[in-house]
Enzyme design. Structure first.
Site, short mmCIF file in Angstrom:
data_model
loop_
_atom_site.label_atom_id
_atom_site.label_comp_id
_atom_site.label_asym_id
_atom_site.label_seq_id
_atom_site.Cartn_x
_atom_site.Cartn_y
_atom_site.Cartn_z
N LYS A 19 33.47 11.62 -8.18
CA LYS A 19 32.71 11.27 -9.39
C LYS A 19 33.62 11.26 -10.61
O LYS A 19 33.64 10.30 -11.38
CB LYS A 19 31.58 12.30 -9.59
CG LYS A 19 30.83 12.14 -10.90
CD LYS A 19 29.97 13.37 -11.17
CE LYS A 19 29.26 13.27 -12.51
NZ LYS A 19 28.22 12.24 -12.52
N GLY A 436 5.57 10.83 -22.75
CA GLY A 436 5.85 12.27 -22.84
C GLY A 436 7.12 12.62 -23.58
O GLY A 436 7.10 13.26 -24.61
N ARG A 519 26.68 8.96 -9.52
CA ARG A 519 25.57 9.82 -9.92
C ARG A 519 25.15 10.76 -8.80
O ARG A 519 24.97 10.33 -7.67
CB ARG A 519 24.35 8.99 -10.31
CG ARG A 519 24.54 8.21 -11.56
CD ARG A 519 24.53 9.12 -12.78
NE ARG A 519 24.20 8.30 -13.94
CZ ARG A 519 23.04 8.34 -14.56
NH1 ARG A 519 22.10 9.19 -14.18
NH2 ARG A 519 22.81 7.54 -15.58
N ASP A 603 2.36 13.84 -14.15
CA ASP A 603 3.19 12.70 -13.73
C ASP A 603 3.39 12.70 -12.22
O ASP A 603 3.74 13.72 -11.64
CB ASP A 603 4.58 12.81 -14.39
CG ASP A 603 4.51 12.63 -15.89
OD1 ASP A 603 3.65 11.87 -16.35
OD2 ASP A 603 5.33 13.25 -16.60
N GLU A 609 7.26 6.77 -3.08
CA GLU A 609 8.45 7.00 -2.24
C GLU A 609 8.24 8.11 -1.22
O GLU A 609 9.00 8.22 -0.28
CB GLU A 609 9.67 7.29 -3.11
CG GLU A 609 9.62 8.63 -3.79
CD GLU A 609 10.77 8.82 -4.77
OE1 GLU A 609 10.85 8.02 -5.70
OE2 GLU A 609 11.54 9.76 -4.58
N GLU A 669 4.22 1.70 -14.95
CA GLU A 669 5.28 0.77 -15.28
C GLU A 669 4.86 -0.65 -14.96
O GLU A 669 4.44 -0.93 -13.86
CB GLU A 669 6.53 1.14 -14.47
CG GLU A 669 7.72 0.28 -14.74
CD GLU A 669 8.94 0.75 -13.95
OE1 GLU A 669 9.24 1.95 -14.00
OE2 GLU A 669 9.56 -0.08 -13.30
N HIS A 698 13.55 0.83 -20.40
CA HIS A 698 14.83 0.81 -19.71
C HIS A 698 15.83 -0.11 -20.40
O HIS A 698 17.00 -0.13 -20.09
CB HIS A 698 14.65 0.40 -18.25
CG HIS A 698 13.65 1.28 -17.55
ND1 HIS A 698 12.30 0.98 -17.55
CD2 HIS A 698 13.79 2.43 -16.88
CE1 HIS A 698 11.66 1.94 -16.89
NE2 HIS A 698 12.54 2.83 -16.48
N1 GLN Z 1 6.72 12.71 -18.80
C1 GLN Z 1 7.98 12.28 -18.33
C2 GLN Z 1 8.81 11.72 -19.47
O1 GLN Z 1 8.26 11.13 -20.34
C3 GLN Z 1 7.83 11.25 -17.25
C4 GLN Z 1 9.15 10.88 -16.65
C5 GLN Z 1 9.06 9.86 -15.55
O2 GLN Z 1 8.11 9.16 -15.43
N2 GLN Z 1 10.05 9.79 -14.73
O3 GLN Z 1 10.00 11.80 -19.51
#
Ligand code: GLN
Ligand code: ZN
Length: 763
Positions: A19, A436, A519, A603, A609, A669, A698
């Site tokens: 890494k 969040g 990573r 969440d 997955e 999403e 993103h």
């Molecule tokens: N509540 C988390 C955040 O806002 C959700 C993160 C996620 O969905 N991976 O960071």
């Protein structure tokens, strides 16, 4: 004699040497030679380690500078046109360009490697796709080891799985055409390996652990016929892993190969069928040591399995190895100096697993007595874990036993709750909220790590966090957000934060596992019954609520996600572990509600997955996953609004299970795929409220108001206006304030515009 074997070793380095070398090279702080020298070092270390452990078959070409599927793309000359590759040997710049993007072109797509948390680069097939040998890596590494006195077993991803894992990008070739074109390259590789002195190759065909289509059978047959004829003296080990072979077993054993590897950790029962149909000329490679977990092997049970196989086919046709490549396990338990000694004695990382493989092989060849002391140690661990009070918590178990169906359901059906929440929360139509987290600035990170190290005292840390929370609250009020969040500055990771506060979890200092490229992740370890001794989030959420009249959303991570992103127990079914976590979250939910928090988000980005690889197992999984989620939150009053959030994957296939979660509101999403998600709602009427993300967090781009209004109008075509929430598509922690500030302002503006439009349409 039985042979000891390994399918692959972690390449990142016990101290993440690779890494560091990669990142330094990418930054321009070191040369390609420096990087290659580190790589040579790492390979030599790993081969030597395996040699010293006494392994008979040691893999090569399992090493990679980035990803083994990307290596295969380079080897086969499967380089998308956009990288402007000159057609010679794939050079380092082209290779990393494909992995990470460069000035000429964006990176290739990356996705999860079966049901692991490892991500591979998805091969792309273009119109008129051709293949030709374009890298000498597999030969170079074989020679490198051979010169050091180790004749390795080179590893290749099989042609069928390679094509299966790839994607057609404006391609015009069907899989059979692609196979036909790719085969000559594979044949050439095998020939050359045989010339170089290889005795065995390992060809990985993990797709055999999946539901495969009908045409795949004949394709496998003709492919392996060609491969076996290409280099007649070279033995092929066909490796399967991550699931049992089930209906593909006959196919696997009908192929002209010299050995088949079975993942007996994932499916021990398949061994009965396997011994009865394995053809006489073929060896069985027994994957009895779990490559994906951190628990010590039950040597007794493994040896019993090996002896069972031996009684059918004899020692000489047996190999003993890990279920899958050790890539998915951390490297060296010896480096964990701070783990509790008792818990540590139950564990084995990759290096220790080599010792187990070797011991089992010795046991098979020379009898139990030859490994009496390690057997005894293993037996002691088994009995210790069976009775340990660190693991078994009677309070948790009696709670599990007392679980009833009504704990899995809210008091009233959704329409009743919806009305109750409308009356009490008094939100406008198209309410706005976020997922969040807010930007995790360097100052926040610094304060958190200083507090962890002990150089910042608790009071100073608390006041730093509170200052940040206040800032986030004021900002949201200022732009007119409807449901606020506290911003999660106190969390570095959404699973670790909760794991650290629950009983039954432990953490390593150095237990890194490669996630993709350079990573790595350091998953928590669930070793015992899970419970939550004290509230985990109430203090922060209540503080945030005290600053505002607007509803403050409590933020939790759900049981399925906590389970999926941890190393799990191997001494009870996952369902049970998941429900224990659900009870712990349920306690937190109840405490938040008691503290006056009326909106709570749980969440579950990992729900998709966590799905098993075989479709026939899907329904059972979804049932307990949905139940666990409901268990975690169905203790609240009708007026308390439960949210959930999902991201990272395609949810269309499991949309009805997502509906079955019965969360009052889901944020999901959708913006990256321009609301592709919404297609699912044409056929399926999503029953509750939903916020299809309108701001792609993103990307560093600040979305304008008009684009978000357009997305909301798209959503209105398949959802009723009363259902729709307005929110980004994920947490904002990786973004900077400079982008977040205008983006959220625009988002709130978009909600206002849509509200006005509806109002005037109604008038
Ligand atoms: N509540 C988390 C955040 O806002 C959700 C993160 C996620 O969905 N991976 O960071
Ligand atoms: Zn998310």
């Amino acid at each position: 004699m039985a042979l000891s074997t390994n399918l692959g070793f972690p390449r990142i380095g016990a101290n993440r040497e690779l890494k560091k070398a990669l990142e330094s090279y990418w930054k321009g702080n070191s040369t390609a030679d420096d990087l290659q020298n580190t790589a040579i070092d790492m390979r030599m270390q790993h081969w030597t380690l395996q040699k010293e452990a006494g392994l008979d078959h040691i893999p090569s070409n399992d090493f990679s500078l980035y990803d083994q599927v990307l290596d295969m793309c380079a080897t086969l000359g499967c380089v998308p046109e956009r990288y402007g590759w000159n057609g010679g040997t794939v050079d380092l710049d082209t290779y990393f360009g494909m992995a990470r993007g460069n000035a000429k072109a964006p990176a290739m797509e990356m996705t999860k490697w079966f049901d692991t948390n490892y991500h591979y680069i998805v091969p792309e097939f273009e119109a008129g796709q051709d293949f030709k040998l374009s890298s000498t890596k597999i030969f170079d590494e074989f020679i490198e080891a051979k010169e050091a006195g180790i004749t390795t077993r080179p590893v290749l991803i099989g042609p069928c799985s390679f094509i299966f894992l790839g994607k057609q990008k404006d391609g015009d070739l069907d899989p059979p055409d692609l196979l036909e074109k790719i085969l000559p390259v594979y044949e050439g590789i095998l020939k050359k390996l045989a010339d170089l002195g290889a005795e065995w190759v390992q060809i990985d065909e993990p797709m055999l652990a999946l539901d495969i289509c009908e045409g795949a059978g004949p394709a496998f047959q003709s492919t392996y016929k060609a491969l076996s004829e290409a280099a007649p003296g070279l033995n092929i080990l066909l490796a399967t892993y991550f699931e049992g072979l089930r209906d593909n077993m006959n196919l696997a054993f009908s192929l002209p190969v010299q050995a088949v590897h079975l993942d007996l950790c994932r499916d021990p029962h398949q061994i009965k069928d396997a011994v009865s149909i394995v053809p006489e000329h073929m060896m069985l490679s027994l994957g009895v040591v779990d490559g994906r977990n951190i628990w010590r092997n039950n040597l007794h049970a493994s040896l019993e399995m090996i002896e069972f196989v031996e009684s059918h086919i004899g020692k000489d046709r047996i190999m003993v190895g890990p279920g899958c490549s050790l890539l998915h396990s951390p490297i060296d338990l010896d480096l964990e100096t701070e783990l509790d000694d008792n818990i540590k004695s139950w564990m084995a990382f990759a290096k220790q697993k080599l010792g187990e493989i070797s011991a089992l092989t010795k046991g098979a060849n020379d009898g139990k007595e030859a490994i009496a002391s390690v057997m005894e140690a293993s037996d002691n661990v088994v009995s210790d874990r069976k009775t340990s009070t660190r693991i078994h918590n009677p309070a948790v178990q009696s709670r599990m036993n007392a679980m009833t169906d009504d704990m899995l359901n809210r008091e009233s059906p959704f329409p009743v709750r919806q009305q109750a929440q409308r009356d009490s929360l008094n939100l406008p139509p198209f309410p706005t909220t976020t997922i969040g987290s807010f930007p995790q600035t360097p100052e926040i990170r610094k304060a958190r790590s200083a507090f962890k190290k002990g150089t910042l005292d608790e009071r100073a840390y608390e006041s730093a966090m509170k200052k940040e929370i206040e800032h986030v609250v004021r900002y949201q009020e200022e732009i007119g957000m409807d449901v606020l969040v506290h911003g999660e500055p106190e969390r570095n990771d959404m699973v670790e934060y909760f794991g650290e506060q629950m009983d039954g979890f432990t953490f390593t200092k150095n237990g890194w596992v490669q996630s993709y490229g350079s990573r790595c992740v350091k998953p928590p370890i669930i070793y015992g019954d899970v419970s939550r001794p004290d509230p985990m989030t109430v203090k922060w959420t209540s503080f945030a609520q005290s600053l505002t009249e607007k509803p403050m959303k409590g933020m939790l991570t759900g049981p399925i996600t906590i389970l999926c992103w941890s190393f799990e127990r191997d001494d009870q079914p996952r369902e049970k572990t998941c429900k224990q976590i659900a009870f712990a979250i349920r306690d937190e939910v109840a405490d938040l509600e008691k503290a006056g928090i009326t909106v709570i988000q749980i969440d579950e980005p990992a729900i998709r997955e966590g799905q098993p690889l075989r479709q026939e197992d899907g329904a059972a999984y979804l049932k307990w996953a949905v139940d666990s989620f409901k268990l975690s939150c169905c203790c609240v009053a009708d007026t308390t609004q439960v949210h959930t959030h999902m991201c990272y994957s395609e949810f269309n296939e499991i949309i009805d299970s997502i509906g079955a979660l019965d969360a009052d509101v889901i944020s999901i999403e959708a913006s990256r795929s321009q609301m592709e998600l919404l297609e699912a709602f044409v056929a399926y009427k999503y029953p509750n409220e939903i916020g299809p993300g309108v701001y792609d967090i993103h990307s560093p781009r600040v979305p304008d108001t008009a684009s978000m209004v357009a997305l909301l109008e798209k959503a209105e075509k398949v959802l009723t206006p009363e259902q729709i929430w307005v929110n980004p598509d994920c947490g904002l922690k990786t973004r900077g304030w400079a982008e977040v500030e205008p983006a959220l302002k625009n988002m709130v503006e978009a909600a206002k515009i849509i509200r006005e439009k509806r109002k005037s349409a109604a008038a």
